[in-house]
Motif scaffolding. Structure first.
Motif, PDB file in Angstrom:
ATOM      1  N   MET A  52      33.618  -0.233  28.174  1.00 34.39           N
ATOM      2  CA  MET A  52      33.334   0.787  29.185  1.00 34.39           C
ATOM      3  C   MET A  52      31.857   0.775  29.563  1.00 34.39           C
ATOM      4  O   MET A  52      31.515   0.887  30.748  1.00 34.39           O
ATOM      5  CB  MET A  52      33.754   2.170  28.682  1.00 34.39           C
ATOM      6  CG  MET A  52      35.247   2.355  28.667  1.00 34.39           C
ATOM      7  SD  MET A  52      35.888   3.884  27.933  1.00 34.39           S
ATOM      8  CE  MET A  52      34.630   5.065  28.161  1.00 34.39           C
ATOM      9  N   PHE A  53      30.976   0.654  28.588  1.00 32.87           N
ATOM     10  CA  PHE A  53      29.541   0.570  28.884  1.00 32.87           C
ATOM     11  C   PHE A  53      29.215  -0.706  29.658  1.00 32.87           C
ATOM     12  O   PHE A  53      28.381  -0.690  30.571  1.00 32.87           O
ATOM     13  CB  PHE A  53      28.706   0.635  27.604  1.00 32.87           C
ATOM     14  CG  PHE A  53      28.459   2.026  27.127  1.00 32.87           C
ATOM     15  CD1 PHE A  53      27.603   2.876  27.816  1.00 32.87           C
ATOM     16  CD2 PHE A  53      29.082   2.499  25.989  1.00 32.87           C
ATOM     17  CE1 PHE A  53      27.381   4.163  27.386  1.00 32.87           C
ATOM     18  CE2 PHE A  53      28.870   3.791  25.543  1.00 32.87           C
ATOM     19  CZ  PHE A  53      28.012   4.623  26.243  1.00 32.87           C
ATOM     20  N   LEU A  54      29.847  -1.804  29.324  1.00 33.41           N
ATOM     21  CA  LEU A  54      29.628  -3.046  30.058  1.00 33.41           C
ATOM     22  C   LEU A  54      30.100  -2.920  31.498  1.00 33.41           C
ATOM     23  O   LEU A  54      29.408  -3.370  32.424  1.00 33.41           O
ATOM     24  CB  LEU A  54      30.351  -4.206  29.361  1.00 33.41           C
ATOM     25  CG  LEU A  54      30.194  -5.570  30.014  1.00 33.41           C
ATOM     26  CD1 LEU A  54      28.737  -6.023  29.971  1.00 33.41           C
ATOM     27  CD2 LEU A  54      31.091  -6.582  29.337  1.00 33.41           C
ATOM     28  N   ALA A  55      31.233  -2.285  31.701  1.00 34.55           N
ATOM     29  CA  ALA A  55      31.738  -2.087  33.055  1.00 34.55           C
ATOM     30  C   ALA A  55      30.801  -1.178  33.844  1.00 34.55           C
ATOM     31  O   ALA A  55      30.536  -1.423  35.029  1.00 34.55           O
ATOM     32  CB  ALA A  55      33.140  -1.495  33.008  1.00 34.55           C
ATOM     33  N   PHE A  90      27.562  -0.849  33.383  1.00 32.74           N
ATOM     34  CA  PHE A  90      26.360  -1.627  33.671  1.00 32.74           C
ATOM     35  C   PHE A  90      26.597  -2.602  34.814  1.00 32.74           C
ATOM     36  O   PHE A  90      25.761  -2.730  35.719  1.00 32.74           O
ATOM     37  CB  PHE A  90      25.907  -2.375  32.415  1.00 32.74           C
ATOM     38  CG  PHE A  90      24.746  -3.291  32.665  1.00 32.74           C
ATOM     39  CD1 PHE A  90      23.477  -2.769  32.871  1.00 32.74           C
ATOM     40  CD2 PHE A  90      24.922  -4.661  32.701  1.00 32.74           C
ATOM     41  CE1 PHE A  90      22.409  -3.612  33.112  1.00 32.74           C
ATOM     42  CE2 PHE A  90      23.860  -5.507  32.934  1.00 32.74           C
ATOM     43  CZ  PHE A  90      22.599  -4.979  33.137  1.00 32.74           C
ATOM     44  N   MET A  91      27.743  -3.276  34.793  1.00 31.97           N
ATOM     45  CA  MET A  91      28.053  -4.218  35.860  1.00 31.97           C
ATOM     46  C   MET A  91      28.198  -3.493  37.203  1.00 31.97           C
ATOM     47  O   MET A  91      27.786  -4.002  38.235  1.00 31.97           O
ATOM     48  CB  MET A  91      29.329  -4.995  35.533  1.00 31.97           C
ATOM     49  CG  MET A  91      29.189  -5.920  34.344  1.00 31.97           C
ATOM     50  SD  MET A  91      27.855  -7.112  34.496  1.00 31.97           S
ATOM     51  CE  MET A  91      28.505  -8.147  35.770  1.00 31.97           C
ATOM     52  N   TRP A  92      28.779  -2.301  37.194  1.00 30.27           N
ATOM     53  CA  TRP A  92      28.899  -1.519  38.420  1.00 30.27           C
ATOM     54  C   TRP A  92      27.509  -1.147  38.945  1.00 30.27           C
ATOM     55  O   TRP A  92      27.261  -1.225  40.150  1.00 30.27           O
ATOM     56  CB  TRP A  92      29.718  -0.253  38.158  1.00 30.27           C
ATOM     57  CG  TRP A  92      29.721   0.683  39.315  1.00 30.27           C
ATOM     58  CD1 TRP A  92      30.452   0.561  40.456  1.00 30.27           C
ATOM     59  CD2 TRP A  92      28.930   1.857  39.449  1.00 30.27           C
ATOM     60  NE1 TRP A  92      30.165   1.612  41.296  1.00 30.27           N
ATOM     61  CE2 TRP A  92      29.234   2.421  40.708  1.00 30.27           C
ATOM     62  CE3 TRP A  92      28.007   2.487  38.632  1.00 30.27           C
ATOM     63  CZ2 TRP A  92      28.629   3.585  41.144  1.00 30.27           C
ATOM     64  CZ3 TRP A  92      27.416   3.654  39.077  1.00 30.27           C
ATOM     65  CH2 TRP A  92      27.731   4.179  40.326  1.00 30.27           C
ATOM     66  N   TYR A 127      19.309  -1.937  40.507  1.00 31.73           N
ATOM     67  CA  TYR A 127      18.226  -2.680  39.882  1.00 31.73           C
ATOM     68  C   TYR A 127      17.612  -3.710  40.827  1.00 31.73           C
ATOM     69  O   TYR A 127      17.014  -4.691  40.381  1.00 31.73           O
ATOM     70  CB  TYR A 127      18.729  -3.385  38.622  1.00 31.73           C
ATOM     71  CG  TYR A 127      19.239  -2.434  37.580  1.00 31.73           C
ATOM     72  CD1 TYR A 127      18.374  -1.582  36.926  1.00 31.73           C
ATOM     73  CD2 TYR A 127      20.581  -2.376  37.262  1.00 31.73           C
ATOM     74  CE1 TYR A 127      18.829  -0.710  35.980  1.00 31.73           C
ATOM     75  CE2 TYR A 127      21.050  -1.497  36.317  1.00 31.73           C
ATOM     76  CZ  TYR A 127      20.159  -0.666  35.672  1.00 31.73           C
ATOM     77  OH  TYR A 127      20.635   0.208  34.731  1.00 31.73           O
ATOM     78  N   ASP A 128      17.757  -3.516  42.126  1.00 33.53           N
ATOM     79  CA  ASP A 128      17.262  -4.503  43.070  1.00 33.53           C
ATOM     80  C   ASP A 128      15.743  -4.613  43.074  1.00 33.53           C
ATOM     81  O   ASP A 128      15.201  -5.699  42.985  1.00 33.53           O
ATOM     82  CB  ASP A 128      17.731  -4.175  44.482  1.00 33.53           C
ATOM     83  CG  ASP A 128      19.152  -4.620  44.715  1.00 33.53           C
ATOM     84  OD1 ASP A 128      19.672  -5.376  43.881  1.00 33.53           O
ATOM     85  OD2 ASP A 128      19.737  -4.209  45.735  1.00 33.53           O
ATOM     86  N   ASP A 129      15.053  -3.498  43.193  1.00 39.95           N
ATOM     87  CA  ASP A 129      13.595  -3.547  43.306  1.00 39.95           C
ATOM     88  C   ASP A 129      12.996  -2.517  42.362  1.00 39.95           C
ATOM     89  O   ASP A 129      12.973  -1.338  42.646  1.00 39.95           O
ATOM     90  CB  ASP A 129      13.173  -3.241  44.742  1.00 39.95           C
ATOM     91  CG  ASP A 129      11.688  -3.433  44.956  1.00 39.95           C
ATOM     92  OD1 ASP A 129      11.041  -4.041  44.092  1.00 39.95           O
ATOM     93  OD2 ASP A 129      11.195  -2.980  45.987  1.00 39.95           O
ATOM     94  N   ASP A 130      12.499  -2.977  41.240  1.00 37.17           N
ATOM     95  CA  ASP A 130      11.915  -2.040  40.284  1.00 37.17           C
ATOM     96  C   ASP A 130      10.392  -2.141  40.224  1.00 37.17           C
ATOM     97  O   ASP A 130       9.761  -1.420  39.479  1.00 37.17           O
ATOM     98  CB  ASP A 130      12.505  -2.244  38.901  1.00 37.17           C
ATOM     99  CG  ASP A 130      12.311  -3.653  38.379  1.00 37.17           C
ATOM    100  OD1 ASP A 130      11.866  -4.506  39.159  1.00 37.17           O
ATOM    101  OD2 ASP A 130      12.608  -3.891  37.196  1.00 37.17           O
ATOM    102  N   TYR A 131       9.799  -3.018  41.027  1.00 31.08           N
ATOM    103  CA  TYR A 131       8.343  -3.162  41.008  1.00 31.08           C
ATOM    104  C   TYR A 131       7.680  -2.337  42.101  1.00 31.08           C
ATOM    105  O   TYR A 131       6.683  -1.668  41.860  1.00 31.08           O
ATOM    106  CB  TYR A 131       7.947  -4.628  41.175  1.00 31.08           C
ATOM    107  CG  TYR A 131       6.451  -4.828  41.233  1.00 31.08           C
ATOM    108  CD1 TYR A 131       5.669  -4.654  40.104  1.00 31.08           C
ATOM    109  CD2 TYR A 131       5.815  -5.172  42.417  1.00 31.08           C
ATOM    110  CE1 TYR A 131       4.303  -4.817  40.154  1.00 31.08           C
ATOM    111  CE2 TYR A 131       4.459  -5.339  42.478  1.00 31.08           C
ATOM    112  CZ  TYR A 131       3.698  -5.163  41.345  1.00 31.08           C
ATOM    113  OH  TYR A 131       2.352  -5.311  41.406  1.00 31.08           O
TER     114      TYR A 131
END
Length: 47
Positions: free
Chosen positions: A17-20, A22-24, A31-35
């Protein structure tokens, strides 16, 4: 011994469930642009 198999099964289910989740989050673009947000305040007033 049965309780060990039950706990292993439940822990694998929770891990999946946690992996799903995270993938979602990755596929939805969280997490596209964190800078850029971290340095945006440094360049706000620049012309």
């Amino acid at each position: 011994m049965t309780i060990i198999f039950l706990l292993i099964g439940i822990s694998l289910l929770v891990a999946l469930m946690f992996l799903a989740g995270f993938m979602w989050a990755v596929r939805s673009g969280q997490y596209d642009d964190d800078y850029t947000p971290s340095v945006r305040m440094l360049f706000d007033d620049e012309e």
